[in-house]
Design a protein around this motif. Structure first.
Motif, PDB file in Angstrom:
ATOM      1  N   VAL A 215       5.099   1.266  -1.632  1.00  0.00           N
ATOM      2  CA  VAL A 215       4.719   2.508  -2.302  1.00  0.00           C
ATOM      3  C   VAL A 215       3.288   2.313  -2.777  1.00  0.00           C
ATOM      4  O   VAL A 215       2.984   1.398  -3.535  1.00  0.00           O
ATOM      5  CB  VAL A 215       5.661   2.839  -3.475  1.00  0.00           C
ATOM      6  CG1 VAL A 215       5.164   4.062  -4.234  1.00  0.00           C
ATOM      7  CG2 VAL A 215       7.076   3.070  -2.961  1.00  0.00           C
ATOM      8  N   ASP A 216       2.393   3.179  -2.318  1.00  0.00           N
ATOM      9  CA  ASP A 216       0.952   2.940  -2.502  1.00  0.00           C
ATOM     10  C   ASP A 216       0.412   3.380  -3.845  1.00  0.00           C
ATOM     11  O   ASP A 216      -0.602   2.838  -4.320  1.00  0.00           O
ATOM     12  CB  ASP A 216       0.171   3.648  -1.391  1.00  0.00           C
ATOM     13  CG  ASP A 216       0.568   3.150  -0.016  1.00  0.00           C
ATOM     14  OD1 ASP A 216       0.008   2.129   0.432  1.00  0.00           O
ATOM     15  OD2 ASP A 216       1.455   3.771   0.605  1.00  0.00           O
ATOM     16  N   GLY A 217       1.058   4.360  -4.470  1.00  0.00           N
ATOM     17  CA  GLY A 217       0.497   4.857  -5.709  1.00  0.00           C
ATOM     18  C   GLY A 217       1.529   5.595  -6.533  1.00  0.00           C
ATOM     19  O   GLY A 217       2.651   5.847  -6.093  1.00  0.00           O
ATOM     20  N   VAL A 218       1.115   5.954  -7.753  1.00  0.00           N
ATOM     21  CA  VAL A 218       1.979   6.673  -8.680  1.00  0.00           C
ATOM     22  C   VAL A 218       1.168   7.804  -9.313  1.00  0.00           C
ATOM     23  O   VAL A 218       0.065   7.576  -9.833  1.00  0.00           O
ATOM     24  CB  VAL A 218       2.520   5.737  -9.789  1.00  0.00           C
ATOM     25  CG1 VAL A 218       3.460   6.502 -10.716  1.00  0.00           C
ATOM     26  CG2 VAL A 218       3.221   4.529  -9.194  1.00  0.00           C
ATOM     27  N   ASN A 219       1.707   9.011  -9.237  1.00  0.00           N
ATOM     28  CA  ASN A 219       1.117  10.180  -9.915  1.00  0.00           C
ATOM     29  C   ASN A 219      -0.337  10.420  -9.543  1.00  0.00           C
ATOM     30  O   ASN A 219      -1.196  10.664 -10.405  1.00  0.00           O
ATOM     31  CB  ASN A 219       1.253  10.026 -11.440  1.00  0.00           C
ATOM     32  CG  ASN A 219       2.687  10.125 -11.909  1.00  0.00           C
ATOM     33  OD1 ASN A 219       3.473  10.887 -11.360  1.00  0.00           O
ATOM     34  ND2 ASN A 219       3.031   9.349 -12.930  1.00  0.00           N
ATOM     35  N   ARG A 220      -0.632  10.358  -8.266  1.00  0.00           N
ATOM     36  CA  ARG A 220      -1.984  10.669  -7.789  1.00  0.00           C
ATOM     37  C   ARG A 220      -1.904  11.340  -6.424  1.00  0.00           C
ATOM     38  O   ARG A 220      -0.835  11.432  -5.810  1.00  0.00           O
ATOM     39  CB  ARG A 220      -2.848   9.404  -7.712  1.00  0.00           C
ATOM     40  CG  ARG A 220      -2.383   8.373  -6.687  1.00  0.00           C
ATOM     41  CD  ARG A 220      -3.479   7.356  -6.432  1.00  0.00           C
ATOM     42  NE  ARG A 220      -3.077   6.244  -5.602  1.00  0.00           N
ATOM     43  CZ  ARG A 220      -3.005   6.253  -4.272  1.00  0.00           C
ATOM     44  NH1 ARG A 220      -3.272   7.384  -3.608  1.00  0.00           N
ATOM     45  NH2 ARG A 220      -2.659   5.178  -3.599  1.00  0.00           N
ATOM     46  N   LEU A 221      -3.057  11.787  -5.927  1.00  0.00           N
ATOM     47  CA  LEU A 221      -3.089  12.437  -4.626  1.00  0.00           C
ATOM     48  C   LEU A 221      -2.844  11.424  -3.513  1.00  0.00           C
ATOM     49  O   LEU A 221      -3.520  10.381  -3.472  1.00  0.00           O
ATOM     50  CB  LEU A 221      -4.451  13.100  -4.392  1.00  0.00           C
ATOM     51  CG  LEU A 221      -4.863  14.217  -5.346  1.00  0.00           C
ATOM     52  CD1 LEU A 221      -6.208  14.780  -4.921  1.00  0.00           C
ATOM     53  CD2 LEU A 221      -3.819  15.320  -5.384  1.00  0.00           C
ATOM     54  N   PRO A 222      -1.922  11.677  -2.598  1.00  0.00           N
ATOM     55  CA  PRO A 222      -1.800  10.795  -1.430  1.00  0.00           C
ATOM     56  C   PRO A 222      -3.097  10.789  -0.633  1.00  0.00           C
ATOM     57  O   PRO A 222      -3.733  11.829  -0.435  1.00  0.00           O
ATOM     58  CB  PRO A 222      -0.667  11.454  -0.624  1.00  0.00           C
ATOM     59  CG  PRO A 222       0.118  12.236  -1.630  1.00  0.00           C
ATOM     60  CD  PRO A 222      -0.899  12.733  -2.614  1.00  0.00           C
ATOM     61  N   GLY A 223      -3.505   9.616  -0.242  1.00  0.00           N
ATOM     62  CA  GLY A 223      -4.726   9.497   0.553  1.00  0.00           C
ATOM     63  C   GLY A 223      -5.971   9.178  -0.226  1.00  0.00           C
ATOM     64  O   GLY A 223      -7.000   8.830   0.348  1.00  0.00           O
ATOM     65  N   ARG A 224      -5.909   9.279  -1.570  1.00  0.00           N
ATOM     66  CA  ARG A 224      -7.106   9.046  -2.376  1.00  0.00           C
ATOM     67  C   ARG A 224      -6.764   8.214  -3.607  1.00  0.00           C
ATOM     68  O   ARG A 224      -5.910   8.603  -4.414  1.00  0.00           O
ATOM     69  CB  ARG A 224      -7.705  10.382  -2.834  1.00  0.00           C
ATOM     70  CG  ARG A 224      -8.932  10.214  -3.739  1.00  0.00           C
ATOM     71  CD  ARG A 224      -9.393  11.535  -4.335  1.00  0.00           C
ATOM     72  NE  ARG A 224     -10.477  11.317  -5.286  1.00  0.00           N
ATOM     73  CZ  ARG A 224     -11.773  11.405  -5.009  1.00  0.00           C
ATOM     74  NH1 ARG A 224     -12.164  11.738  -3.794  1.00  0.00           N
ATOM     75  NH2 ARG A 224     -12.688  11.177  -5.929  1.00  0.00           N
ATOM     76  N   ALA A 225      -7.450   7.084  -3.759  1.00  0.00           N
ATOM     77  CA  ALA A 225      -7.290   6.233  -4.937  1.00  0.00           C
ATOM     78  C   ALA A 225      -8.659   6.089  -5.594  1.00  0.00           C
ATOM     79  O   ALA A 225      -9.562   5.443  -5.057  1.00  0.00           O
ATOM     80  CB  ALA A 225      -6.741   4.859  -4.554  1.00  0.00           C
ATOM     81  N   GLY A 226      -8.818   6.705  -6.753  1.00  0.00           N
ATOM     82  CA  GLY A 226     -10.088   6.632  -7.460  1.00  0.00           C
ATOM     83  C   GLY A 226     -10.279   5.290  -8.145  1.00  0.00           C
ATOM     84  O   GLY A 226      -9.331   4.531  -8.352  1.00  0.00           O
ATOM     85  N   PRO A 249      -5.053   7.255   5.226  1.00  0.00           N
ATOM     86  CA  PRO A 249      -4.300   8.369   5.815  1.00  0.00           C
ATOM     87  C   PRO A 249      -2.799   8.152   5.852  1.00  0.00           C
ATOM     88  O   PRO A 249      -2.055   9.091   6.146  1.00  0.00           O
ATOM     89  CB  PRO A 249      -4.878   8.465   7.228  1.00  0.00           C
ATOM     90  CG  PRO A 249      -5.326   7.070   7.541  1.00  0.00           C
ATOM     91  CD  PRO A 249      -5.833   6.513   6.242  1.00  0.00           C
ATOM     92  N   SER A 250      -2.325   6.936   5.569  1.00  0.00           N
ATOM     93  CA  SER A 250      -0.882   6.654   5.610  1.00  0.00           C
ATOM     94  C   SER A 250      -0.441   6.065   4.270  1.00  0.00           C
ATOM     95  O   SER A 250      -0.742   4.905   3.971  1.00  0.00           O
ATOM     96  CB  SER A 250      -0.563   5.669   6.744  1.00  0.00           C
ATOM     97  OG  SER A 250      -0.826   6.250   8.006  1.00  0.00           O
ATOM     98  N   GLU A 251       0.240   6.876   3.484  1.00  0.00           N
ATOM     99  CA  GLU A 251       0.655   6.413   2.161  1.00  0.00           C
ATOM    100  C   GLU A 251       2.011   7.005   1.777  1.00  0.00           C
ATOM    101  O   GLU A 251       2.445   8.021   2.331  1.00  0.00           O
ATOM    102  CB  GLU A 251      -0.365   6.818   1.087  1.00  0.00           C
ATOM    103  CG  GLU A 251      -1.644   6.013   1.098  1.00  0.00           C
ATOM    104  CD  GLU A 251      -2.409   6.154  -0.206  1.00  0.00           C
ATOM    105  OE1 GLU A 251      -2.949   5.144  -0.679  1.00  0.00           O
ATOM    106  OE2 GLU A 251      -2.464   7.276  -0.761  1.00  0.00           O
ATOM    107  N   ILE A 252       2.650   6.350   0.809  1.00  0.00           N
ATOM    108  CA  ILE A 252       3.745   6.943   0.051  1.00  0.00           C
ATOM    109  C   ILE A 252       3.340   6.888  -1.412  1.00  0.00           C
ATOM    110  O   ILE A 252       2.951   5.830  -1.919  1.00  0.00           O
ATOM    111  CB  ILE A 252       5.083   6.196   0.247  1.00  0.00           C
ATOM    112  CG1 ILE A 252       5.597   6.381   1.687  1.00  0.00           C
ATOM    113  CG2 ILE A 252       6.126   6.695  -0.744  1.00  0.00           C
ATOM    114  CD1 ILE A 252       6.895   5.663   1.960  1.00  0.00           C
ATOM    115  N   VAL A 253       3.385   8.024  -2.078  1.00  0.00           N
ATOM    116  CA  VAL A 253       3.021   8.107  -3.492  1.00  0.00           C
ATOM    117  C   VAL A 253       4.225   8.624  -4.270  1.00  0.00           C
ATOM    118  O   VAL A 253       4.871   9.600  -3.880  1.00  0.00           O
ATOM    119  CB  VAL A 253       1.800   9.019  -3.712  1.00  0.00           C
ATOM    120  CG1 VAL A 253       1.546   9.240  -5.195  1.00  0.00           C
ATOM    121  CG2 VAL A 253       0.566   8.408  -3.055  1.00  0.00           C
TER     122      VAL A 253
END
Length: 503
Positions: A215-226, A249-253
């Motif tokens: 799982v690439d992120g939490v509570n953010r836009l898929p595809g973009r990590a600031g 381009p390939s994530e699960i958030v």
């Protein structure tokens, strides 16, 4: 499933702070009156080559001391808030306001913490770094509230870890490596400390651990990590980094109820030009028991939990989760969760400074024999920037450090006091004087205040210090470089509560 709370790390942190108290060789708060060096007068402090005299010292609330320093021309103003939870019943906490999806002013967030005016926080400052590259409202300058690193509140992980910043040799000032995870200011059980928190997030089949995906992120836009300084997964060659933002381009958030709004749609990414990826993807909703209740995919044959609809625009179920996937992340969700196979989310949070597991949690059906370590609901963590002081030594001494900005810093001394420090330049004044301080200058100032650990927090236009007035409101006493206080992702504050120990 067994439950246990991890206490050892907190004991290590407490012992570290208390052990360092003796090395500081000062009484609590002595930095406020003992920072003078060279030809300065008692009570003066030094910011770079400029001497700032003590202009005022007040105790607006029991246990809270505010000391203001200014230079002769009043180009710079430094506010030092020394908060002693031993002297009065004070608690430390933080707020994300209306949710992770948006930003608010510090004053708005402080005033929303309680409906009882007399119990509103005594003071608060802007908190962690956030992604200000996605503007939701250009007129009012409202941003997406994606915090740039590990954030926790009320026993829930709100955002994933970011890559750690550079560590510097205190003698040569040269970068000697990268910290394993982003730094955080932690507030727990009425005590502050600074550490680094890493996160490992996975989704797996409940009955087969071999079928899993990150799982690439939490509570953010898929595809973009600031606030992403580098690709932390070199094996993922699809990641590109530009201007401190990582695109994948390939994530699960994962989205939690704290997101505070409906899940983001794919066209939001296109409208804000934050990524080249417009993958309609897949979204799956889970109830509080971890059971998938809905799956959305454009062009899908409707039936069961599956709907022919794009991802985004859905409420996160109370106590539940939503997962949005793009690229191969969408394929994984479609092949598994949308196919009716039970899945489980696994979250591990590691304190990389003290070498301890902060939390090990499962959402959905946990494997047999799993030992769960919940996130302590007393913890509040906000992601911060460079570590300036560690173990009572200045660790940020970078040659050629000339980048000036208004600054917010947070730190702790060896006696459990929490310090908030803001450095203001002169509004509309001549550059570079109006620009505030460098990180190196700020580090030396904090060292003079006898802090054991200190970090640079979000600054520039975000720098804000709010202090409660006699009417129970929290107007800003440190205004920002903007024409009005900037909207920020979170605030950290001191409020009534806790147990004062002093007689």
């Amino acid at each position: 499933m067994k439950h246990t709370l991890v206490r050892r790390a907190a004991a290590i942190r407490t012992a570290t702070a208390l052990g360092l108290a003796a090395s500081v060789l000062a009484v609590p708060g002595s930095g406020l009156a003992g920072a003078a060096t060279g030809d300065t007068n008692p009570g003066d402090i030094v910011l770079g080559a400029i001497t700032l005299a003590q202009a005022a010292a007040t105790t607006p609330f029991p246990g809270i001391t505010r000391t203001v320093y200014q230079d002769a021309d009043r180009t710079w103003t430094v506010n030092v808030m020394d908060i002693d939870p031993n002297r009065a019943p004070i608690t430390f906490d933080g707020s994300i306001g209306q949710g992770m999806y948006t930003t608010q002013t510090v004053q708005e967030m402080l005033e929303q913490t309680t409906g009882v005016t007399s119990r509103r926080p005594y003071l608060g400052v802007n908190g962690g770094y956030f992604d200000d590259g996605v503007v939701l409202d250009q007129t009012d300058r409202i941003y997406l509230g994606d915090l740039g690193g590990t954030s926790m509140r009320n026993g829930r992980l709100l955002s994933e870890a970011g890559g750690g910043r550079y560590a510097y040799d205190p003698v040569t000032g040269k970068a000697v490596g990268l910290r394993p995870a982003n730094s955080v200011l932690m507030l727990q059980n009425g005590r502050p400390y600074i550490t680094e928190l890493g996160t490992a997030l996975t989704v797996r089949l409940s009955d087969d651990a071999t079928v899993s995906r990150k799982v690439d992120g939490v509570n953010r836009l898929p595809g973009r990590a600031g606030h992403c300084l580098r690709n932390t997964d070199p094996a993922n060659t699809d990641v590109t980094v530009a201007d401190g933002v990582c695109f994948d381009p390939s994530e699960i958030v994962e989205f939690t109820p704290e997101f505070g709004a409906r899940t983001p749609a794919a066209d939001l990414l296109k409208q804000t030009a934050t990524t080249t990826d417009d993958d309609p993807g897949v979204e799956v909703l889970f109830n509080a028991a971890g059971v998938a209740t809905a799956c959305f995919r454009p062009g899908a044959t409707a039936g069961g939990i599956v709907s022919d609809a794009p991802r985004g625009g859905h409420d996160v179920p109370p106590g539940g989760r939503a997962l949005e996937g793009t690229g191969d992340g969408a394929a994984w969700l479609w092949d598994n969760a949308c196919a009716g196979k039970p899945v489980t989310l696994h979250t591990v949070i590691t304190d990389t400074r003290f070498g301890d597991t902060v939390a090990d949690t499962w959402f959905g059906r946990a494997p047999a024999g799993a030992v769960e370590r919940p996130i302590d609901p007393a913890m509040y963590a906000t992601p911060v920037g460079d570590v300036l002081i560690r173990d009572a030594s200045v660790v940020y001494q970078v040659p050629g450090d000339t980048a000036r900005a208004w600054r917010t810093a947070g730190g702790a001394d060896g006696f459990g006091h929490l310090f908030f420090v803001t450095v203001e330049g002169q509004k509309g004044g001549p550059a570079p004087l109006a620009a505030g301080a460098t990180r190196s200058e700020l580090a030396q100032l904090l060292k003079a205040l006898n802090l054991v650990d200190a970090v640079n927090m979000d600054g520039g236009g975000s720098t804000t210090l709010n202090l409660r007035d006699q009417n129970g409101s929290e107007p800003p006493v440190t205004t920002t470089t903007d024409s009005a206080p900037r909207h920020v992702a979170d605030t950290v504050y001191a409020a009534v509560g806790g147990y004062g120990l002093a007689k």
